[in-house]
Design an enzyme around this catalytic site. Structure first.
Site, PDB file in Angstrom:
ATOM      1  N   LYS A 196       0.830  -1.295  -0.026  1.00  0.00           N
ATOM      2  CA  LYS A 196      -0.139  -0.001   0.067  1.00  0.00           C
ATOM      3  C   LYS A 196       0.983   1.268   0.086  1.00  0.00           C
ATOM      4  O   LYS A 196       0.534   2.011  -0.827  1.00  0.00           O
ATOM      5  CB  LYS A 196      -0.975   0.028   1.127  1.00  0.00           C
ATOM      6  CG  LYS A 196      -1.929  -1.046   1.486  1.00  0.00           C
ATOM      7  CD  LYS A 196      -2.607  -1.017   2.608  1.00  0.00           C
ATOM      8  CE  LYS A 196      -1.896  -1.241   3.938  1.00  0.00           C
ATOM      9  NZ  LYS A 196      -1.215  -2.368   3.986  1.00  0.00           N
ATOM     10  N   ARG A 214      -9.700   0.667   8.554  1.00  0.00           N
ATOM     11  CA  ARG A 214      -9.117  -0.425   8.968  1.00  0.00           C
ATOM     12  C   ARG A 214     -10.277  -1.550   9.649  1.00  0.00           C
ATOM     13  O   ARG A 214      -9.923  -2.849   9.693  1.00  0.00           O
ATOM     14  CB  ARG A 214      -8.156  -0.581   9.856  1.00  0.00           C
ATOM     15  CG  ARG A 214      -6.737  -0.079   9.364  1.00  0.00           C
ATOM     16  CD  ARG A 214      -5.937  -1.072   8.658  1.00  0.00           C
ATOM     17  NE  ARG A 214      -4.678  -1.572   9.407  1.00  0.00           N
ATOM     18  CZ  ARG A 214      -3.755  -0.854   9.072  1.00  0.00           C
ATOM     19  NH1 ARG A 214      -3.412   0.260   8.449  1.00  0.00           N
ATOM     20  NH2 ARG A 214      -2.452  -1.240   9.728  1.00  0.00           N
ATOM     21  N   ARG A 274      12.040  -5.377   4.711  1.00  0.00           N
ATOM     22  CA  ARG A 274      11.724  -4.126   4.579  1.00  0.00           C
ATOM     23  C   ARG A 274      12.438  -3.151   5.339  1.00  0.00           C
ATOM     24  O   ARG A 274      13.107  -3.468   6.296  1.00  0.00           O
ATOM     25  CB  ARG A 274      10.297  -3.598   4.829  1.00  0.00           C
ATOM     26  CG  ARG A 274       9.997  -2.212   4.925  1.00  0.00           C
ATOM     27  CD  ARG A 274       8.631  -1.869   4.958  1.00  0.00           C
ATOM     28  NE  ARG A 274       7.764  -2.308   6.129  1.00  0.00           N
ATOM     29  CZ  ARG A 274       6.547  -2.142   6.238  1.00  0.00           C
ATOM     30  NH1 ARG A 274       5.883  -1.607   5.320  1.00  0.00           N
ATOM     31  NH2 ARG A 274       6.079  -2.562   7.463  1.00  0.00           N
ATOM     32  N   ARG A 287      11.589  -1.275  10.732  1.00  0.00           N
ATOM     33  CA  ARG A 287      10.102  -1.090  11.712  1.00  0.00           C
ATOM     34  C   ARG A 287      10.508  -2.024  12.910  1.00  0.00           C
ATOM     35  O   ARG A 287      10.438  -3.156  12.796  1.00  0.00           O
ATOM     36  CB  ARG A 287       9.156  -1.058  10.937  1.00  0.00           C
ATOM     37  CG  ARG A 287       8.671   0.346  10.633  1.00  0.00           C
ATOM     38  CD  ARG A 287       7.509   0.523   9.662  1.00  0.00           C
ATOM     39  NE  ARG A 287       6.347  -0.196  10.355  1.00  0.00           N
ATOM     40  CZ  ARG A 287       5.056  -0.169   9.495  1.00  0.00           C
ATOM     41  NH1 ARG A 287       5.153   0.656   8.076  1.00  0.00           N
ATOM     42  NH2 ARG A 287       4.098  -0.871   9.917  1.00  0.00           N
ATOM     43  N   ARG A 330      -0.336  -9.107  13.250  1.00  0.00           N
ATOM     44  CA  ARG A 330      -1.006  -7.889  12.426  1.00  0.00           C
ATOM     45  C   ARG A 330      -1.622  -8.630  11.381  1.00  0.00           C
ATOM     46  O   ARG A 330      -2.754  -8.196  11.136  1.00  0.00           O
ATOM     47  CB  ARG A 330      -0.004  -7.293  11.689  1.00  0.00           C
ATOM     48  CG  ARG A 330       1.017  -6.292  12.721  1.00  0.00           C
ATOM     49  CD  ARG A 330       2.271  -5.694  12.047  1.00  0.00           C
ATOM     50  NE  ARG A 330       2.142  -4.915  10.902  1.00  0.00           N
ATOM     51  CZ  ARG A 330       3.287  -4.676  10.212  1.00  0.00           C
ATOM     52  NH1 ARG A 330       4.345  -5.179  10.606  1.00  0.00           N
ATOM     53  NH2 ARG A 330       2.981  -4.027   9.344  1.00  0.00           N
TER      54      ARG A 330
HETATM   55  P1  AP5 Z   1       4.821  -1.505   1.859  1.00  0.00           P
HETATM   56  O1  AP5 Z   1       4.627  -0.663   0.666  1.00  0.00           O
HETATM   57  O2  AP5 Z   1       5.502  -0.956   2.868  1.00  0.00           O
HETATM   58  O3  AP5 Z   1       3.744  -2.373   2.459  1.00  0.00           O
HETATM   59  P2  AP5 Z   1       2.316  -1.590   3.021  1.00  0.00           P
HETATM   60  O4  AP5 Z   1       1.031  -2.382   2.575  1.00  0.00           O
HETATM   61  O5  AP5 Z   1       2.501  -0.208   3.117  1.00  0.00           O
HETATM   62  O6  AP5 Z   1       2.706  -2.070   4.582  1.00  0.00           O
HETATM   63  P3  AP5 Z   1       2.470  -1.712   5.980  1.00  0.00           P
HETATM   64  O7  AP5 Z   1       3.216  -2.672   6.994  1.00  0.00           O
HETATM   65  O8  AP5 Z   1       2.960  -0.291   6.192  1.00  0.00           O
HETATM   66  O9  AP5 Z   1       1.008  -1.767   6.253  1.00  0.00           O
HETATM   67  P4  AP5 Z   1       0.368  -1.978   7.757  1.00  0.00           P
HETATM   68  O10 AP5 Z   1      -0.963  -1.712   7.114  1.00  0.00           O
HETATM   69  O11 AP5 Z   1       0.550  -3.293   8.472  1.00  0.00           O
HETATM   70  O12 AP5 Z   1       1.120  -0.988   8.463  1.00  0.00           O
HETATM   71  P5  AP5 Z   1       0.706   0.656   8.962  1.00  0.00           P
HETATM   72  O13 AP5 Z   1       1.854   1.551   8.783  1.00  0.00           O
HETATM   73  O14 AP5 Z   1      -0.557   1.185   8.219  1.00  0.00           O
HETATM   74  O15 AP5 Z   1       5.639  -3.074   1.382  1.00  0.00           O
HETATM   75  C1  AP5 Z   1       6.177  -3.760   2.029  1.00  0.00           C
HETATM   76  C2  AP5 Z   1       7.654  -4.231   1.623  1.00  0.00           C
HETATM   77  O16 AP5 Z   1       7.191  -4.932   0.500  1.00  0.00           O
HETATM   78  C3  AP5 Z   1       8.490  -3.210   1.189  1.00  0.00           C
HETATM   79  O17 AP5 Z   1       9.918  -3.513   1.646  1.00  0.00           O
HETATM   80  C4  AP5 Z   1       8.434  -2.910  -0.113  1.00  0.00           C
HETATM   81  O18 AP5 Z   1       9.991  -2.639  -0.692  1.00  0.00           O
HETATM   82  C5  AP5 Z   1       8.269  -4.432  -0.742  1.00  0.00           C
HETATM   83  N1  AP5 Z   1       7.380  -4.384  -1.674  1.00  0.00           N
HETATM   84  C6  AP5 Z   1       6.132  -3.274  -2.149  1.00  0.00           C
HETATM   85  N2  AP5 Z   1       5.398  -3.822  -3.297  1.00  0.00           N
HETATM   86  C7  AP5 Z   1       6.433  -5.171  -3.782  1.00  0.00           C
HETATM   87  C8  AP5 Z   1       6.085  -5.954  -4.959  1.00  0.00           C
HETATM   88  N3  AP5 Z   1       5.040  -5.743  -5.687  1.00  0.00           N
HETATM   89  N4  AP5 Z   1       6.980  -6.830  -5.046  1.00  0.00           N
HETATM   90  C9  AP5 Z   1       8.014  -7.107  -4.228  1.00  0.00           C
HETATM   91  N5  AP5 Z   1       8.228  -6.267  -3.109  1.00  0.00           N
HETATM   92  C10 AP5 Z   1       7.402  -5.513  -2.679  1.00  0.00           C
HETATM   93  O19 AP5 Z   1       0.021   0.484  10.401  1.00  0.00           O
HETATM   94  C11 AP5 Z   1       0.975   0.084  11.480  1.00  0.00           C
HETATM   95  C12 AP5 Z   1       0.299   0.127  12.531  1.00  0.00           C
HETATM   96  O20 AP5 Z   1      -0.346   1.199  13.060  1.00  0.00           O
HETATM   97  C13 AP5 Z   1      -0.853  -0.974  12.855  1.00  0.00           C
HETATM   98  O21 AP5 Z   1      -0.555  -2.393  13.206  1.00  0.00           O
HETATM   99  C14 AP5 Z   1      -1.660  -0.528  13.823  1.00  0.00           C
HETATM  100  O22 AP5 Z   1      -1.208  -0.732  14.971  1.00  0.00           O
HETATM  101  C15 AP5 Z   1      -1.784   1.302  13.443  1.00  0.00           C
HETATM  102  N6  AP5 Z   1      -2.671   1.638  12.711  1.00  0.00           N
HETATM  103  C16 AP5 Z   1      -2.270   2.353  11.466  1.00  0.00           C
HETATM  104  N7  AP5 Z   1      -3.282   2.763  10.761  1.00  0.00           N
HETATM  105  C17 AP5 Z   1      -4.551   1.996  11.733  1.00  0.00           C
HETATM  106  C18 AP5 Z   1      -5.946   2.331  11.509  1.00  0.00           C
HETATM  107  N8  AP5 Z   1      -6.358   2.916  10.579  1.00  0.00           N
HETATM  108  N9  AP5 Z   1      -6.833   1.810  12.575  1.00  0.00           N
HETATM  109  C19 AP5 Z   1      -5.938   1.138  13.555  1.00  0.00           C
HETATM  110  N10 AP5 Z   1      -4.708   1.092  13.818  1.00  0.00           N
HETATM  111  C20 AP5 Z   1      -3.917   1.636  12.857  1.00  0.00           C
END
Ligand code: AP5
Length: 213
Positions: A13, A88, A127, A159, A170
């Protein structure tokens, strides 16, 4: 374009949001980035959110709703925005609808980036992130200089929640709380499903095609 990116943790994402924000010239709104910044700065929101994030659990809906409402009140969203990691839960999706109604806007599309669960651990454990928001991977998206951000020369880090036991939690949270949103946006006629198990550029091209942009 006002859009949402849906998908598993590590499903790409953030990576796609970064490409889309350049392409569309609209802000990326990542609730994860906003929360990590709040944790880093030790704000009241950060202090409350930290324990949930460290455990791989979702932060309570009322905290998220407040931060989203505040973000959408800023004046850079005139041309649209990309939500990355929000909503979410069904309660967050309903909350977003209410905020949008109040602002007289609506969400155009929800893009679901579909990646098999068995690919997720490899993506997240490899990552590397930068404080500027740039994201790399030790195999699929290497920086030009190891450990250094191409965009700002900052030091890359892993991270805290990219550890195997937290990743498992997660994914469980995603399956229990976020997956129902796929049906929610399908019923609203806004869902665009993309095969996320391809190279980053191919995923990006499919999203552009799917959205007609
Ligand atoms: P990346 O693009 O970083 O993936 P992502 O989907 O953004 O992953 P996140 O871990 O950031 O998502 P998340 O939803 O768990 O975390 P968030 O920060 O929102 O890609 C991942 C890796 O793969 C990278 O190394 C990239 O280079 C690689 N990659 C990408 N595309 C690729 C491809 N096509 N092929 C190969 N490699 C690829 O949330 C973190 C925490 O915050 C949550 O656990 C929760 O506690 C809290 N939180 C955040 N938002 C909310 C909410 N709305 N409600 C409640 N809690 C929340």
């Amino acid at each position: 374009m006002r859009m949402i990116l849906l998908g598993k943790p590590g499903g790409g994402k953030g990576t796609q949001a970064t490409l889309l924000k350049e392409h569309l010239d609209v802000p990326q709104i990542s609730t994860g980035d906003i929360l990590r910044e709040a944790v880093k700065n030790g704000t009241p929101l950060g202090k409350e959110a930290k324990n949930y994030m460290d455990a791989g659990k979702l932060v309570p809906d009322d905290l998220i709703r407040g931060l989203v409402e505040e973000r959408l009140s800023q004046d850079d969203i005139g041309k649209g925005f990309i939500f990355d990691g929000f909503p979410r839960t069904l309660a967050q999706a309903e909350g977003l609808k209410k905020i949008a109604d109040k602002l007289g806007i609506s969400i155009d599309k929800a893009v679901y980036i579909d990646v098999p669960t068995d690919k997720i651990v490899k993506r997240l454990s490899g990552r590397r992130s930068c404080a500027c928001g740039a994201v790399y991977h030790i195999e699929s998206k290497r920086p030009k200089i190891e450990g250094v951000c191409d965009a700002c020369s900052g030091k890359l880090y892993q991270r805290d929640d990219d550890k195997e036991d937290v990743i498992k939690q997660r994914i469980e949270q995603y399956e229990a709380q976020t997956m129902p949103l796929i049906d929610y946006y399908r019923k609203e006629g806004k869902l665009v499903t993309i095969d996320g198990d391809q190279d980053i550029d191919e995923v990006f091209n499919d999203i552009k095609r799917g959205l007609g942009i």
